[in-house]
Scaffold this active site. Sequence first.
Site, mmCIF file in Angstrom:
data_model
loop_
_atom_site.group_PDB
_atom_site.id
_atom_site.type_symbol
_atom_site.label_atom_id
_atom_site.label_comp_id
_atom_site.label_asym_id
_atom_site.label_seq_id
_atom_site.Cartn_x
_atom_site.Cartn_y
_atom_site.Cartn_z
ATOM 1 N N HIS A 140 29.727 -25.308 -4.726
ATOM 2 C CA HIS A 140 30.249 -24.512 -3.616
ATOM 3 C C HIS A 140 31.569 -25.045 -3.071
ATOM 4 O O HIS A 140 32.251 -24.362 -2.307
ATOM 5 C CB HIS A 140 29.198 -24.370 -2.498
ATOM 6 N N ASP A 170 24.071 -26.290 -8.000
ATOM 7 C CA ASP A 170 25.182 -26.570 -7.079
ATOM 8 C C ASP A 170 25.923 -27.844 -7.483
ATOM 9 O O ASP A 170 26.432 -28.578 -6.634
ATOM 10 C CB ASP A 170 24.704 -26.673 -5.628
ATOM 11 N N SER A 257 30.290 -32.445 1.546
ATOM 12 C CA SER A 257 29.705 -31.853 0.345
ATOM 13 C C SER A 257 30.368 -32.391 -0.913
ATOM 14 O O SER A 257 31.590 -32.390 -1.029
ATOM 15 C CB SER A 257 29.855 -30.331 0.389
#
Length: 523
Positions: A140, A170, A257
């Site tokens: 992402h 992911d 992230s």
Amino acid sequence: MMNAKGKVSLAVLVVVAFVAGILFTTAGANLFDVGDKVGVESRAADGTRIQDPPPNAVNLEDAFTEVAERVNPTVVQIQAERLPDRRSQDDQRRNPFEGTPFEDFFGDFGFNGPQQPMPRSGLGSGVLIRADGYVLTNNHVVEDMDELTVVMMDGTEYKAEVIGADPVSDVAVVKIDAADLPFISLGNSDDIRVGQWVMAFGSPLSRELSNTVTAGIISATGRIQGGIGRRAPAEQNRPSTMHNFIQTDAAINPGNSGGPLVNLRGELVGINTAIISRTGGYQGIGFAIPVNTVRRIADQLIETGRVERGRLGVRFGPASGSLIEALDLPRGAAIVQQVVPGSPADEAGLQAGDVIVSVNDRTLTNSNELSLYIGNMRPGEEATITVNRDGDELSFDVELGGWPAADEDEPTTASATESSREQMMDELGLRLDELTPAMAEQAGFEDVVEGVIVTDVDPSSYAAREANLQRGAVIVEVDRRPVRNLSEFEEVYSDVEPGASFLVRLQIPDGGAYVTALRKPAK
């Protein structure tokens, strides 16, 4: 001449004067900080002054600082940018009165003429896993982005390209053109224990906060999240998006992230990917993808650019509590609702109604582990599926199939309505259900509410990360149109252009309401 009584009184006075003198001297020494000059350490009564910290505290401090010094040079900041589509921008700005007598008049209001579209920027983190420039991060972070810049700890910048990205896990791998770079050691996530110290690295919230280090513990393992109840993975043209997360209380915020979660040996144990928060920021609940999963995915992405996963070919759900009790089954047993004709499960002899209790002798503690275990295997591998059929335990050796490529169609027995509805929810990262009076009461709504209730949110989805949608909220409007059930929701959603954002209005149990925006993925 002094009598005996007088002598005793005099003696008492002398003693009192002596004691008073000592007290005065001590108090004065304390007041004027000259206790050492009178030879009395009177402040000892206030507590013992500790000159040196305990050895264990020094050792722990050294461990944190040494890990930070060792790992930080391998941590990178990823600056992502999506360039605007000039044609779509121009279409949006086109004069709606073009070709009419009002064209010239309304042209003055800025419909026509050259426009300067704005790019969309993103921020994430990553970690070097090879000396020749391979960087691990989240899908992402790089998804739908046109330009990627990797910034090293010393400020050196490199343009990066995506080697491979896997939306299901992911995980993504990007590459920079450099050599002889520091890289992190990979640990073994099977060895981690609840309560052990870990450290999180990354760029939370801002480019200026690169190489931020936080510490905490492993709060839990085996957190089955995401996938939002994909009850029919065999009927979709892509595998389940279930995740087996590590939970940590090390501070993780947007921008972290893709950054590494490491143990006190400086080994990578996970990739930070999501948080659960009611505020949008850190609230002590963060999730990381286990390094063993990351390693398996990254190896395939580097080797072939794509990931292959095993496919069983069943539709399943959790076995009911009454069935588990009646047949003395594991609490995570999964009941087969449907077997896809011609699938590996069909060829091996599995039937609807079978209750799967273990995969390769690993007992299910959560029915969704079935997707995880099968997905961690490759097509062609053999899986031993143990089931309970009408009270009898049977085992089947199944040679797993593979999932079709994104541009291939998969045979399905599901109706078009069910299939499109599942796809819609997967695209949004939500699990939705029609709100019944019983569900409204259970959720805490006092007044009658019509709408679609959010029963689960994928923590890695746009709905969770950007829209801050929460379980239990009821969607009552989509794109400014009221919706009372899933059919109406789906009808409005089908009219939204791919890649466009749309507003949703929600109600929450305490009587409040709020509006947020979701985005339909671009095709």
